[in-house]
Scaffold this active site. Structure first.
Site, PDB file in Angstrom:
ATOM      1  N   GLY A  69      53.727  92.744  -1.739  1.00 55.05           N
ATOM      2  CA  GLY A  69      52.374  93.264  -1.604  1.00 55.05           C
ATOM      3  C   GLY A  69      51.653  92.448  -0.556  1.00 55.05           C
ATOM      4  CB  SER A  78      57.881  84.322   8.094  1.00 54.30           C
ATOM      5  OG  SER A  78      57.667  85.378   9.010  1.00 54.30           O
ATOM      6  CG  ASP A 131      51.990  90.496   4.628  1.00 60.34           C
ATOM      7  OD1 ASP A 131      51.047  91.148   5.109  1.00 60.34           O
ATOM      8  OD2 ASP A 131      52.853  90.998   3.877  1.00 60.34           O
TER       9      ASP A 131
END
Length: 297
Positions: free
Chosen positions: A39, A273, A245
């Site tokens: 999310g 990431s 994100d």
């Protein structure tokens, strides 16, 4: 330690690795399946916490096993979940992700995320007032985003809006946003700009937009018209899920240092990431980011 409030989605990511993406109607044998907490809101909260921020999460999960596990995962990452609400009778949000090579396709089912209301945001007003930065996205109702922006403006707190999944945004909301952080495709949708070159789009909102462009880094047109480009960092990509994100979380965490250094830290964190599998699985800790930047200096 900067204080962040993240208002947004909390999902369970269902990830299938495959040698390629299936054609319509095709059944394809995959290579591996795994579940990861995800999310956009929760991802950004976790990434910011790992980078040293004090993070309060505002969101909703369902009254199911995924919901229980998602809240436990946020707590384990040091995120304050006092404003994460469990909604009875609704399933938690999920994202169905297919990964092939370093690319991905994603289907998001909102579930309990669409039960988040402006009243839930209002209940966190004290935390927003005390924050250094507020961070939100578009996987929750637009009324929630508007309420978040209004409270941040009321208390003079910078608001970063990551407009994903992208929709055309009303001018009144854009006026209350400190920084908008789309990729190039999202920026075109937000501004209803079609095939307009991205430098021209950036010039329409000077001082407002930090646009990401994958391995090419990030771009910004300052309020005085100066064009800013932070180049990306070269790494061996494994999974790009969650890179955006991570970028947003790092930008919010380091924004108190100034926009230009925050953009550099954000591009570096996003690069790190993608070197590991999973949205939250690849998000670096502060010591990892410091070591990476020392190596590339």
């Amino acid at each position: 330690m900067p204080k962040l409030v993240v208002v947004g989605s909390i999902n369970m990511d269902l990830v299938a690795l495959a040698p390629r993406f299936p054609a319509p109607g095709e059944t394809l044998s995959g290579e591996r399946f795994a579940t990861f907490p995800g999310g956009k809101g929760a991802n950004q909260a976790v990434a910011a916490s790992r980078l040293g921020a004090e993070v309060v999460m505002v969101g909703c999960v369902g009254s199911d096993l995924f919901g229980r596990d998602l809240v436990a995962g946020l707590n384990k990452e040091g995120v304050d979940t006092r404003h994460v609400h469990t909604i009875e009778g609704i399933a938690s949000g999920v994202a169905c992700i297919t990964v092939s090579g370093a690319e991905n396709n994603i289907i998001v089912i909102a579930g309990a995320n669409h039960a988040l209301t402006p009243e839930h945001v209002a209940a966190a007003e004290a935390e927003i007032a005390a924050a250094d930065v507020v961070l939100t996205q578009l996987e929750v109702p637009l009324a929630v985003v508007a309420a978040t922006a209004a409270l941040a403006k009321k208390h003079g707190v910078p608001l970063i809006l990551n407009p994903a999944p992208a929709v055309h945004l009303p001018p009144a909301l854009l006026d209350e946003v400190s920084y908008l952080t789309p990729n190039e495709h999202e920026l075109s949708i937000v501004m209803d700009a079609g095939s307009t070159p991205f430098p021209d789009m950036l010039e329409r909102l000077p001082g407002k937009v930090v646009m990401t462009k994958g391995e090419h880094g990030a771009y910004h047109v300052a309020a005085d018209g100066a064009f800013v480009h932070q180049p990306g960092f070269t790494v061996s990509a494994v999974d790009t899920t969650g890179a955006g994100d991570t970028f947003n979380a790092a930008l919010a965490t380091y924004l108190p240092l100034g926009l230009k250094p925050a953009m550099r830290m954000a591009c570096a964190a996003a690069a790190l990431s993608v070197t590991r599998l999973g949205a939250q699985g690849g998000m670096p800790h502060q010591d990892e980011l410091d070591a990476f930047l020392k190596d590339v200096a």
